[in-house]
Design a protein around this motif. Structure first.
Motif, short mmCIF file in Angstrom:
data_model
loop_
_atom_site.label_atom_id
_atom_site.label_comp_id
_atom_site.label_asym_id
_atom_site.label_seq_id
_atom_site.Cartn_x
_atom_site.Cartn_y
_atom_site.Cartn_z
N THR A 39 0.86 -1.18 0.00
CA THR A 39 0.00 0.00 0.00
C THR A 39 0.89 1.23 0.00
O THR A 39 2.05 1.20 0.43
CB THR A 39 -0.92 0.03 1.24
OG1 THR A 39 -0.11 0.09 2.41
CG2 THR A 39 -1.81 -1.19 1.29
N LEU A 40 0.37 2.32 -0.50
CA LEU A 40 1.16 3.54 -0.64
C LEU A 40 1.67 4.04 0.71
O LEU A 40 2.82 4.45 0.84
CB LEU A 40 0.34 4.63 -1.33
CG LEU A 40 1.07 5.92 -1.64
CD1 LEU A 40 2.25 5.67 -2.57
CD2 LEU A 40 0.13 6.94 -2.25
N SER A 41 0.83 3.97 1.74
CA SER A 41 1.25 4.48 3.06
C SER A 41 2.39 3.65 3.65
O SER A 41 3.33 4.20 4.23
CB SER A 41 0.06 4.51 4.01
OG SER A 41 -0.48 3.22 4.15
N ILE A 42 2.34 2.34 3.49
CA ILE A 42 3.42 1.49 4.01
C ILE A 42 4.70 1.73 3.22
O ILE A 42 5.79 1.83 3.79
CB ILE A 42 3.02 0.00 3.96
CG1 ILE A 42 1.90 -0.27 4.96
CG2 ILE A 42 4.21 -0.90 4.27
CD1 ILE A 42 1.33 -1.66 4.89
N GLU A 43 4.57 1.84 1.90
CA GLU A 43 5.74 2.09 1.07
C GLU A 43 6.40 3.42 1.42
O GLU A 43 7.62 3.51 1.57
CB GLU A 43 5.35 2.09 -0.40
CG GLU A 43 6.51 2.30 -1.33
CD GLU A 43 6.12 2.26 -2.78
OE1 GLU A 43 6.97 2.62 -3.60
OE2 GLU A 43 4.98 1.90 -3.11
N ARG A 44 5.60 4.44 1.61
CA ARG A 44 6.15 5.76 1.95
C ARG A 44 6.78 5.75 3.34
O ARG A 44 7.81 6.38 3.56
CB ARG A 44 5.06 6.83 1.86
CG ARG A 44 4.51 7.02 0.46
CD ARG A 44 5.47 7.85 -0.38
NE ARG A 44 5.18 7.87 -1.78
CZ ARG A 44 4.48 8.79 -2.41
NH1 ARG A 44 3.95 9.78 -1.76
NH2 ARG A 44 4.29 8.70 -3.71
N ALA A 45 6.18 5.03 4.28
CA ALA A 45 6.76 4.94 5.63
C ALA A 45 8.11 4.25 5.58
O ALA A 45 9.07 4.67 6.25
CB ALA A 45 5.81 4.21 6.57
N LEU A 46 8.23 3.20 4.78
CA LEU A 46 9.51 2.49 4.66
C LEU A 46 10.55 3.37 3.96
O LEU A 46 11.73 3.32 4.32
CB LEU A 46 9.31 1.18 3.90
CG LEU A 46 8.54 0.09 4.65
CD1 LEU A 46 8.25 -1.09 3.74
CD2 LEU A 46 9.29 -0.35 5.89
N GLN A 47 10.13 4.17 3.00
CA GLN A 47 11.05 5.08 2.35
C GLN A 47 11.54 6.14 3.32
O GLN A 47 12.72 6.54 3.32
CB GLN A 47 10.39 5.75 1.15
CG GLN A 47 10.18 4.81 0.00
CD GLN A 47 9.36 5.44 -1.11
OE1 GLN A 47 8.78 6.51 -0.94
NE2 GLN A 47 9.31 4.78 -2.25
#
Length: 52
Positions: A39-47
């Motif tokens: 999901t976009l939110s998880i991907e952005r948090a990992l970035q």
């Protein structure tokens, strides 16, 4: 940079770095994805974590 002239304590430096990385990561378009299966939110948090 400023840190070379006068030393900045660790916590304010980390906060400034997190704000800068966060602005870049969350300002990127939604179409710019590294792992489309997340999901976009998880991907952005990992970035964000990776940028620190």
């Amino acid at each position: 940079m400023i840190d070379d002239i006068k030393s900045i304590p660790v916590l304010p430096r980390l906060i400034l770095q997190a704000a800068t990385v966060g602005a870049i990561v969350y300002g990127a378009p939604a179409e710019l994805r590294m792992v489309p299966d997340l999901t976009l939110s998880i991907e952005r948090a990992l970035q964000l974590i990776g940028g620190l």
